[in-house]
Write an enzyme that holds these catalytic residues in place. Structure first.
Site, PDB file in Angstrom:
ATOM      1  N   ASP A  83      -9.261  -9.612   9.237  1.00  0.00           N
ATOM      2  CA  ASP A  83      -8.650  -8.389   8.823  1.00  0.00           C
ATOM      3  C   ASP A  83      -9.460  -7.073   9.137  1.00  0.00           C
ATOM      4  O   ASP A  83      -9.078  -6.126   9.498  1.00  0.00           O
ATOM      5  CB  ASP A  83      -8.129  -8.431   7.410  1.00  0.00           C
ATOM      6  CG  ASP A  83      -7.301  -7.157   6.948  1.00  0.00           C
ATOM      7  OD1 ASP A  83      -6.149  -6.995   7.867  1.00  0.00           O
ATOM      8  OD2 ASP A  83      -7.550  -6.429   6.219  1.00  0.00           O
ATOM      9  N   HIS A 128     -10.398  -2.369  11.562  1.00  0.00           N
ATOM     10  CA  HIS A 128      -9.460  -3.240  11.042  1.00  0.00           C
ATOM     11  C   HIS A 128      -9.126  -4.276  12.063  1.00  0.00           C
ATOM     12  O   HIS A 128      -8.178  -4.250  12.823  1.00  0.00           O
ATOM     13  CB  HIS A 128      -8.017  -2.271  10.990  1.00  0.00           C
ATOM     14  CG  HIS A 128      -7.044  -3.002  10.103  1.00  0.00           C
ATOM     15  ND1 HIS A 128      -5.647  -2.442  10.110  1.00  0.00           N
ATOM     16  CD2 HIS A 128      -6.827  -3.915   9.245  1.00  0.00           C
ATOM     17  CE1 HIS A 128      -4.929  -3.420   9.267  1.00  0.00           C
ATOM     18  NE2 HIS A 128      -5.612  -4.113   8.911  1.00  0.00           N
ATOM     19  N   LYS A 157      -9.670  -2.355   1.746  1.00  0.00           N
ATOM     20  CA  LYS A 157      -9.459  -1.152   2.612  1.00  0.00           C
ATOM     21  C   LYS A 157     -10.045   0.010   2.124  1.00  0.00           C
ATOM     22  O   LYS A 157     -10.417   0.754   3.053  1.00  0.00           O
ATOM     23  CB  LYS A 157      -7.881  -0.878   2.671  1.00  0.00           C
ATOM     24  CG  LYS A 157      -7.027  -2.326   3.397  1.00  0.00           C
ATOM     25  CD  LYS A 157      -7.546  -2.386   4.487  1.00  0.00           C
ATOM     26  CE  LYS A 157      -6.943  -3.830   5.438  1.00  0.00           C
ATOM     27  NZ  LYS A 157      -5.640  -3.883   5.423  1.00  0.00           N
ATOM     28  N   SER A 210      -1.121  -3.467  10.466  1.00  0.00           N
ATOM     29  CA  SER A 210      -0.860  -4.202   9.432  1.00  0.00           C
ATOM     30  C   SER A 210       0.415  -5.064   9.648  1.00  0.00           C
ATOM     31  O   SER A 210       1.394  -4.555  10.150  1.00  0.00           O
ATOM     32  CB  SER A 210      -0.441  -3.524   8.082  1.00  0.00           C
ATOM     33  OG  SER A 210      -1.537  -2.800   7.691  1.00  0.00           O
ATOM     34  N   TYR A 232      -1.437  -3.162  -7.144  1.00  0.00           N
ATOM     35  CA  TYR A 232      -0.998  -4.226  -5.759  1.00  0.00           C
ATOM     36  C   TYR A 232      -2.249  -4.083  -5.134  1.00  0.00           C
ATOM     37  O   TYR A 232      -2.905  -3.268  -4.888  1.00  0.00           O
ATOM     38  CB  TYR A 232       0.060  -3.670  -5.034  1.00  0.00           C
ATOM     39  CG  TYR A 232       0.258  -4.091  -3.579  1.00  0.00           C
ATOM     40  CD1 TYR A 232       0.539  -5.377  -3.526  1.00  0.00           C
ATOM     41  CD2 TYR A 232      -0.418  -3.226  -2.534  1.00  0.00           C
ATOM     42  CE1 TYR A 232       0.363  -5.816  -2.338  1.00  0.00           C
ATOM     43  CE2 TYR A 232      -0.829  -4.035  -1.335  1.00  0.00           C
ATOM     44  CZ  TYR A 232       0.029  -5.336  -1.042  1.00  0.00           C
ATOM     45  OH  TYR A 232      -0.313  -5.873   0.095  1.00  0.00           O
ATOM     46  N   CYS A 255       1.008  -7.350  11.882  1.00  0.00           N
ATOM     47  CA  CYS A 255       1.155  -7.572  13.498  1.00  0.00           C
ATOM     48  C   CYS A 255       0.578  -8.568  14.032  1.00  0.00           C
ATOM     49  O   CYS A 255       0.504  -8.902  15.181  1.00  0.00           O
ATOM     50  CB  CYS A 255       0.883  -6.327  14.002  1.00  0.00           C
ATOM     51  SG  CYS A 255       1.984  -4.976  13.699  1.00  0.00           S
ATOM     52  N   ARG A 283       2.027 -12.016  -0.650  1.00  0.00           N
ATOM     53  CA  ARG A 283       0.739 -12.472  -0.171  1.00  0.00           C
ATOM     54  C   ARG A 283      -0.045 -13.562  -0.762  1.00  0.00           C
ATOM     55  O   ARG A 283       0.350 -13.848  -2.048  1.00  0.00           O
ATOM     56  CB  ARG A 283      -0.295 -11.117  -0.087  1.00  0.00           C
ATOM     57  CG  ARG A 283       0.049  -9.944   0.344  1.00  0.00           C
ATOM     58  CD  ARG A 283      -0.622  -9.628   1.721  1.00  0.00           C
ATOM     59  NE  ARG A 283      -0.082  -8.581   2.517  1.00  0.00           N
ATOM     60  CZ  ARG A 283      -0.598  -8.262   3.730  1.00  0.00           C
ATOM     61  NH1 ARG A 283      -1.613  -8.687   4.221  1.00  0.00           N
ATOM     62  NH2 ARG A 283       0.081  -7.345   4.444  1.00  0.00           N
ATOM     63  N   ARG A 337       0.748  -0.946   0.011  1.00  0.00           N
ATOM     64  CA  ARG A 337      -0.120  -0.042   0.061  1.00  0.00           C
ATOM     65  C   ARG A 337       0.802   1.229  -0.044  1.00  0.00           C
ATOM     66  O   ARG A 337       1.898   1.388   0.545  1.00  0.00           O
ATOM     67  CB  ARG A 337      -0.943   0.015   1.272  1.00  0.00           C
ATOM     68  CG  ARG A 337      -2.260  -0.923   1.039  1.00  0.00           C
ATOM     69  CD  ARG A 337      -2.890  -0.592   2.198  1.00  0.00           C
ATOM     70  NE  ARG A 337      -2.441  -1.317   3.342  1.00  0.00           N
ATOM     71  CZ  ARG A 337      -1.561  -0.442   4.635  1.00  0.00           C
ATOM     72  NH1 ARG A 337      -1.509   0.849   4.589  1.00  0.00           N
ATOM     73  NH2 ARG A 337      -1.050  -0.934   5.753  1.00  0.00           N
TER      74      ARG A 337
HETATM   75  P1  GTP Z   1      -2.132  -7.592   7.586  1.00  0.00           P
HETATM   76  O1  GTP Z   1      -2.637  -8.704   6.683  1.00  0.00           O
HETATM   77  O2  GTP Z   1      -1.306  -6.758   6.798  1.00  0.00           O
HETATM   78  O3  GTP Z   1      -3.263  -6.941   8.034  1.00  0.00           O
HETATM   79  O4  GTP Z   1      -1.567  -8.373   8.772  1.00  0.00           O
HETATM   80  P2  GTP Z   1      -1.793  -9.139  10.057  1.00  0.00           P
HETATM   81  O5  GTP Z   1      -1.891  -8.254  11.053  1.00  0.00           O
HETATM   82  O6  GTP Z   1      -2.857 -10.263   9.481  1.00  0.00           O
HETATM   83  O7  GTP Z   1      -0.259 -10.049  10.356  1.00  0.00           O
HETATM   84  P3  GTP Z   1      -0.178 -11.488  10.138  1.00  0.00           P
HETATM   85  O8  GTP Z   1      -0.887 -12.450  10.936  1.00  0.00           O
HETATM   86  O9  GTP Z   1       0.126 -11.999   8.700  1.00  0.00           O
HETATM   87  O10 GTP Z   1       1.398 -11.604  10.860  1.00  0.00           O
HETATM   88  C1  GTP Z   1       2.596 -10.781  10.255  1.00  0.00           C
HETATM   89  C2  GTP Z   1       3.809 -11.089  10.901  1.00  0.00           C
HETATM   90  O11 GTP Z   1       3.668 -11.282  12.094  1.00  0.00           O
HETATM   91  C3  GTP Z   1       4.215 -12.589  10.380  1.00  0.00           C
HETATM   92  O12 GTP Z   1       5.626 -12.718   9.814  1.00  0.00           O
HETATM   93  C4  GTP Z   1       3.806 -13.656  11.505  1.00  0.00           C
HETATM   94  O13 GTP Z   1       4.950 -14.531  11.648  1.00  0.00           O
HETATM   95  C5  GTP Z   1       4.387 -12.459  12.721  1.00  0.00           C
HETATM   96  N1  GTP Z   1       3.575 -12.912  13.849  1.00  0.00           N
HETATM   97  C6  GTP Z   1       2.328 -12.934  13.965  1.00  0.00           C
HETATM   98  N2  GTP Z   1       1.928 -13.435  15.509  1.00  0.00           N
HETATM   99  C7  GTP Z   1       3.009 -13.242  16.238  1.00  0.00           C
HETATM  100  C8  GTP Z   1       3.228 -13.743  17.244  1.00  0.00           C
HETATM  101  O14 GTP Z   1       2.544 -14.024  18.203  1.00  0.00           O
HETATM  102  N3  GTP Z   1       4.542 -13.550  17.693  1.00  0.00           N
HETATM  103  C9  GTP Z   1       5.450 -13.198  16.827  1.00  0.00           C
HETATM  104  N4  GTP Z   1       6.956 -12.974  17.169  1.00  0.00           N
HETATM  105  N5  GTP Z   1       5.271 -12.857  15.558  1.00  0.00           N
HETATM  106  C10 GTP Z   1       4.145 -12.972  15.114  1.00  0.00           C
HETATM  107  C1  SPV Z   2      -2.842  -4.551   5.263  1.00  0.00           C
HETATM  108  O1  SPV Z   2      -1.845  -3.621   4.818  1.00  0.00           O
HETATM  109  O2  SPV Z   2      -3.172  -4.207   6.580  1.00  0.00           O
HETATM  110  C2  SPV Z   2      -3.337  -5.691   4.586  1.00  0.00           C
HETATM  111  C3  SPV Z   2      -2.702  -5.623   3.333  1.00  0.00           C
HETATM  112  O3  SPV Z   2      -4.260  -6.271   5.171  1.00  0.00           O
HETATM  113  S1  SPV Z   2      -3.787  -4.731   2.190  1.00  0.00           S
HETATM  114  O4  SPV Z   2      -4.881  -5.304   1.741  1.00  0.00           O
HETATM  115  O5  SPV Z   2      -2.761  -4.380   1.155  1.00  0.00           O
HETATM  116  O6  SPV Z   2      -3.855  -3.483   2.758  1.00  0.00           O
HETATM  117 MN    MN Z   3      -4.820  -5.503   7.114  1.00  0.00          MN
END
Ligand code: GTP
Ligand code: SPV
Ligand code: MN
Length: 597
Positions: free
Chosen positions: A280, A229, A209, A251, A200, A253, A374, A72
């Site tokens: 999400d 979110h 979003k 994002s 993208y 996290c 992704r 983004r």
């Molecule tokens: P968006 O799709 O961007 O909104 O991301 P998201 O919030 O769904 O994040 P996602 O679950 O994909 O995790 C992103 C990164 O954080 C990955 O590399 C995970 O491995 C890492 N991660 C997730 N949960 C944990 C946790 O409990 N501990 C640690 N250390 N890392 C974590």
């Molecule tokens: C984020 O960045 O929080 C996502 C991926 O979930 S995107 O759809 O690119 O915003």
């Molecule tokens: Mn997101």
């Protein structure tokens, strides 16, 4: 081609868009398997997609986006309201007049020689009282195929819309992918989105979003609901009762990971389960029972690939085994499969990296997959998808959880003292930046409710709306804050995270049921160390106590940063939040003086 609707509002708008962009063909997406198969074939014939090994990955495809178009772009994203104050100090703003004019220059003839696809889609189960309808007009088959996974598309949506004028008008054009002419314009006053020169996901899958957060948050402000979110998950106890929580993390996290968590074995043996409703986005409404009820408006997961593996997120891995599109990961030439960092410990030697360069995963120092690569996977593939995930009535939310990446400040978990205090906790959320947005990674920034890049109106008004929602709901959820990312002096994570986060969820649910005590600390209620179950967990009592301590000095620094952020919000910042900031400040200063004396 004949249009699929006689809705004159839709047809008039489509006419305008066609006469501006001048496509060679216009195709209405009816959502049928035949049409989608033809589009997949066409995309493969032009190289836009590559079919993966259909034995190992049935129905799966591979795509790469341009090198400077992989995340983004917040600096290209605008909220275009007549009054600048309605966009507020945290959003980029242009007047609708200026943005439409600039957009028209870019979109003029932009689909010359190309095919325009018109996608009718529903955010939320088709026909649910929570759901909203949008159209995305695009010149990208990749977008059509992703929207087919992420939303509910086609004829059935038009049947629900009928003659209504209540729909979001989304226009996307790849144009020339020129980064200098890349814009994502939102016009919340006329339910319109224009996105150009990107291909993208987050910039171009307009249901996600752009609509489900930026436009929908504005609608929620006007109509008395919330678009957030947030993931939604259900926790089933051994008696078979399910409690739902919603969690907002910035994002990349950990929302997808928490949403699909597998409880540790000791819990599974007792009969605990976690069910995914969404990973999400959540739309939340107050019902007659005074509670907040939520739906997941999406139908798929657009998940971060790197770091996802059978151990860290088995359910996400399983979700990607069929009918999935992979973007910007590494491509294994030996067996036409995909790979990314931490996929397994056996990287391919004969592969292409995310930019299409030949890549040997055993010897190369370069990454095979982009950090923000992704997968787009259908939610129904997920082994732990909740039986309620498409419930038109949504699910009742017991707890709201905020969280971010904080190396030092935030403890593993704490609970707010009240709704107002909880809104303060959400408003002061901060996190280290990640690769999900273009820009520097690892810098702490304030990201209120994880909505900084996604709130479609003035952030101060948004906080006020949150406060009102709590007042209106007689029985709102309890609000918590978590931090899985606290580190020691060497920078290693102190908490094992992932499935073990269930232990924290257990404490949260018990608090909602008044089933466990807590200590009132300077910042809210924190668990007594003995109330976090560490059975069969490799975390010493010392480390756990450390994870629950509050370092007054770093909190005082945080107070300054919250104060600065609040000053930026200005006049619209609600009194209630100023009050909470001054209570926190007082608590910390008293503690500091106490310790000096
Ligand atoms: P968006 O799709 O961007 O909104 O991301 P998201 O919030 O769904 O994040 P996602 O679950 O994909 O995790 C992103 C990164 O954080 C990955 O590399 C995970 O491995 C890492 N991660 C997730 N949960 C944990 C946790 O409990 N501990 C640690 N250390 N890392 C974590
Ligand atoms: C984020 O960045 O929080 C996502 C991926 O979930 S995107 O759809 O690119 O915003
Ligand atoms: Mn997101």
């Amino acid at each position: 081609m004949q249009s699929l609707t006689s809705n004159s509002n839709v047809l008039k708008w489509i006419d305008e868009v066609v006469s501006m962009t001048k496509p060679a063909n216009v195709v209405w997406i009816d959502g049928s398997d035949e049409q989608l198969s033809m589009l997949r074939e066409e995309a493969c014939s032009t190289g836009e997609l590559k079919a993966l090994n259909q034995e190992k990955y049935p129905g799966c495809y591979y795509h790469r986006s341009q090198k400077d178009d992989v995340a983004r772009m917040e600096d290209k994203t605008y909220i275009c309201t007549t009054d600048r104050n309605d966009a507020g100090p945290t959003n980029n703003w242009k007047s609708p007049k200026e943005a439409y004019e600039l957009g028209r220059q870019i979109f003029e003839n932009a689909m010359w020689g190309r095919t325009m696809y018109i996608i009718p889609y529903s955010m939320g189960p088709v026909g649910s009282p929570f759901s909203k309808i949008g159209f995305e007009v695009t010149d990208s088959i990749y977008v059509v195929l992703n929207m087919n996974i992420m939303t509910r598309i086609g004829k059935k949506v038009l049947d629900v819309l009928g003659d209504s004028n209540d729909f979001v008008r989304g226009l996307h054009g790849k144009c020339t992918l020129d980064i200098d002419k890349r814009f994502i314009f939102h016009f919340p006053e006329d339910n319109t989105i224009w996105s150009c020169n990107s291909a993208y996901g987050g910039n171009v899958l307009l249901g996600k979003k752009c609509f489900a957060l930026r436009i929908a948050s504005y609608q929620g402000w006007k109509q008395g609901w919330l678009a957030e979110h947030m993931l939604i998950l259900g926790i089933e106890n051994p008696q078979g009762e399910v409690k739902y929580v919603a969690a907002a993390f910035p994002s990349a996290c950990g929302k997808t990971n928490l949403a699909m968590l597998i409880p540790p074995e000791i819990y599974r043996k007792k009969g605990y389960r976690v069910w995914t409703v969404g990973d999400d986005i959540a739309w939340l409404k107050i019902k007659e029972d005074g509670r907040l009820w939520a739906i997941n408006p999406e139908a798929g997961f657009f998940g971060v690939a790197p770091g996802t593996n059978d151990k860290s997120n088995y359910n996400a891995m399983m979700s990607t085994k069929k009918d999935t599109i992979f973007t910007n990961v590494a491509y294994n030439l030996d067996d036409d499969t995909v790979w990314w960092e931490k996929f397994d410990s056996n990287p391919p030697e004969n592969a292409l990296d995310w930019q299409g360069n030949s890549w040997n995963g055993k010897t190369s120092a370069e990454k095979g997959a982009h950090p923000n690569s992704r997968f787009t996977a259908p939610a129904k593939n997920c082994p732990c998808i909740s039986g309620e995930w498409e419930s038109p009535e949504g699910v009742p939310i017991s707890a709201i959880i905020f969280g971010g990446r904080r190396a030092k400040t935030a403890p593993l978990v704490y609970q707010s003292r009240s709704w107002q205090h909880g809104v303060f906790v959400g408003s002061s959320l901060a996190s280290e930046t990640t690769a999900a947005a273009a820009g520097k990674v690892g810098v702490v920034r304030r990201d209120p409710m994880a909505m900084l890049p996604f709130c479609g109106y003035n952030m101060g008004e948004y906080f006020g709306h949150w406060l009102n929602m709590g007042k209106k709901a007689g029985n709102p959820p309890k609000i918590f804050h978590v931090n899985w990312f606290r580190t020691n002096d060497k920078g290693d994570f102190l908490w094992p995270g992932y499935g073990e986060n269930f232990r924290v969820l257990e404490w949260i649910i018990k608090r909602c049921e008044n089933g466990v005590g807590a200590e009132e600390s300077l910042i809210g209620f924190i668990p007594k160390a003995e109330d976090i179950n560490t059975e069969e967990l490799d975390v010493s009592e010392d480390v756990l106590r450390g994870l629950l301590t509050i370092d007054v000095e770093s909190w005082l620094e945080d107070i300054d940063s919250i104060g600065e952020f609040y000053n930026k919000i200005g006049d619209t910042l609600p009194e209630g939040l100023k009050e909470e900031l001054s209570i926190l400040n007082q608590n910390l200063t008293d503690a500091c003086e106490g310790s000096i004396a």
